[in-house]
Design a protein around this motif. Structure first.
Motif, PDB file in Angstrom:
ATOM      1  N   ALA A   1       0.293   5.330  -0.851  1.00 21.83           N
ATOM      2  CA  ALA A   1      -0.548   5.600   0.316  1.00 21.83           C
ATOM      3  C   ALA A   1       0.320   5.985   1.509  1.00 21.83           C
ATOM      4  N   GLY A   2      -0.058   7.045   2.189  1.00 19.50           N
ATOM      5  CA  GLY A   2       0.637   7.441   3.400  1.00 19.50           C
ATOM      6  C   GLY A   2       0.207   6.585   4.573  1.00 19.50           C
TER       7      GLY A   2
ATOM      8  N   VAL B   1      -6.429   3.651   7.277  1.00 18.66           N
ATOM      9  CA  VAL B   1      -7.878   3.722   7.064  1.00 18.66           C
ATOM     10  C   VAL B   1      -8.333   2.741   5.989  1.00 18.66           C
ATOM     11  N   ARG B   2      -7.584   2.640   4.883  1.00 18.92           N
ATOM     12  CA  ARG B   2      -8.029   1.848   3.734  1.00 18.92           C
ATOM     13  C   ARG B   2      -7.599   0.386   3.792  1.00 18.92           C
ATOM     14  N   VAL B   3      -6.545   0.082   4.520  1.00 16.14           N
ATOM     15  CA  VAL B   3      -6.014  -1.286   4.516  1.00 16.14           C
ATOM     16  C   VAL B   3      -6.140  -1.947   5.888  1.00 16.14           C
ATOM     17  N   VAL B   4      -5.580  -1.282   6.906  1.00 13.11           N
ATOM     18  CA  VAL B   4      -5.489  -1.913   8.226  1.00 13.11           C
ATOM     19  C   VAL B   4      -6.869  -2.068   8.871  1.00 13.11           C
ATOM     20  N   LEU B   5      -7.665  -1.016   8.870  1.00 14.94           N
ATOM     21  CA  LEU B   5      -8.974  -1.097   9.521  1.00 14.94           C
ATOM     22  C   LEU B   5      -9.891  -2.140   8.883  1.00 14.94           C
ATOM     23  N   PRO B   6     -10.013  -2.198   7.540  1.00 14.08           N
ATOM     24  CA  PRO B   6     -10.851  -3.266   6.967  1.00 14.08           C
ATOM     25  C   PRO B   6     -10.356  -4.670   7.306  1.00 14.08           C
TER      26      PRO B   6
ATOM     27  N   ALA C   1       0.831  -1.204   0.000  1.00 12.58           N
ATOM     28  CA  ALA C   1       0.000   0.000   0.000  1.00 12.58           C
ATOM     29  C   ALA C   1       0.865   1.255   0.000  1.00 12.58           C
ATOM     30  N   GLN C   2       1.940   1.231   0.765  1.00  9.78           N
ATOM     31  CA  GLN C   2       2.823   2.392   0.819  1.00  9.78           C
ATOM     32  C   GLN C   2       3.579   2.580  -0.492  1.00  9.78           C
TER      33      GLN C   2
END
Length: 277
Positions: free
Chosen positions: A179-180, A186-191, A174-175
């Protein structure tokens, strides 16, 4: 020649464990059954109710709902607000402790666990003076913040354990895509942490829903009265009407029971998800 026992020892132990488990479950559920049994017999005393109600009298529930309906709504609003505050604080904290390689992470996690051991009355008394200065006494926001503190330590420890099990390659990918840290979170870890989020949110809700100490200490009027405090005062005012008291207790247990049933698969996955990496 003596007849041989064809049942393997493992089967006997399994049946023995099952019987023991059923007996323990019956003992634990008996107070709940007696509470419901008394609620359905509002004309009987606490010790005079029949073991099995012969007729279903719902007048106690009708009276309890009329007396405690507003308090149930207050508890629902406060508990949901506490869940939002708890997750908003605990999720970023857990991610930072899991992925940022901070010095003293183990000490911080241990300190977080220690806070769960502090008696609630100590925290409530310490908060009262600050709440008076900040004008948070007798307010929804003040009670939400206090109740959220009950679930934050548990949520941090649980979600950190789960986030540690997320493959680092996923975050690195993702980085590399631009992605910061915030967007990755928000977009990767939380889901990917949905199970632990639901589990943490559920326990935060239960902690807030069952809170009595903060409700009693941080409220001096009837403006914000959760159902736990309402039932406490209800017992004193209706000590001879145990049917209505027990009906109010049953009504207060329904939301928590429904949430536990709906979220049980997420709870199992959320608690065990971080145990295998």
């Amino acid at each position: 020649m003596a007849a041989q026992n064809t049942k393997p020892p493992a089967d006997r132990r399994r049946w023995g464990s099952t019987v023991a488990g059923v007996l323990v479950l019956c003992v634990m559920l008996f107070p709940l059954y007696w509470m419901l049994d008394t609620a359905l017999q509002p004309e009987s005393g606490l010790l005079e109710a029949d073991s099995v109600p012969h007729s279903l009298d719902l007048s106690g529930f009708s009276k309890a709902l009329g007396d405690q309906g507003g308090h149930l709504l207050t508890s629902l609003v406060v508990s949901l607000g506490a869940v939002v505050i708890c997750l908003a604080i605990a999720a970023p904290a857990a991610y930072g402790l899991a992925r940022f390689g901070l010095r003293g992470t183990r000490t911080l996690v241990f300190g977080t666990l220690i806070t769960q051991m502090v008696p609630g009355i100590v925290i409530a008394n310490a908060l009262y003076t600050s709440y008076v200065d900040l004008g948070l006494v007798n307010s929804y926001a003040g009670l939400m913040l206090a109740d959220a503190s009950l679930g934050i330590p548990f949520s941090i420890v649980l979600m950190r354990s789960f986030m540690l099990s997320i493959p680092g390659e996923v975050i690195e990918a993702a980085q590399m895509d631009g992605a910061g840290r915030l967007r990755t979170f928000v977009r990767v870890v939380l889901p990917m942490s949905r199970n632990s989020l639901i589990t943490s949110g559920l326990f935060a809700f239960l902690f807030a829903w069952s809170d009595f100490m903060f409700a009693l200490t941080l409220n001096t009027t009837d403006d914000v009265k959760p159902v736990t405090l309402g039932i406490y005062q209800y017992i004193g005012a209706h000590v001879g009407d145990w049917g209505s008291v027990m009906a109010a207790s049953v009504l207060s247990a329904v939301p928590a029971a429904i949430l536990l049933v709906l979220a049980q698969k997420y709870i199992a996955a959320g608690i065990t998800g971080g145990s295998v990496k």
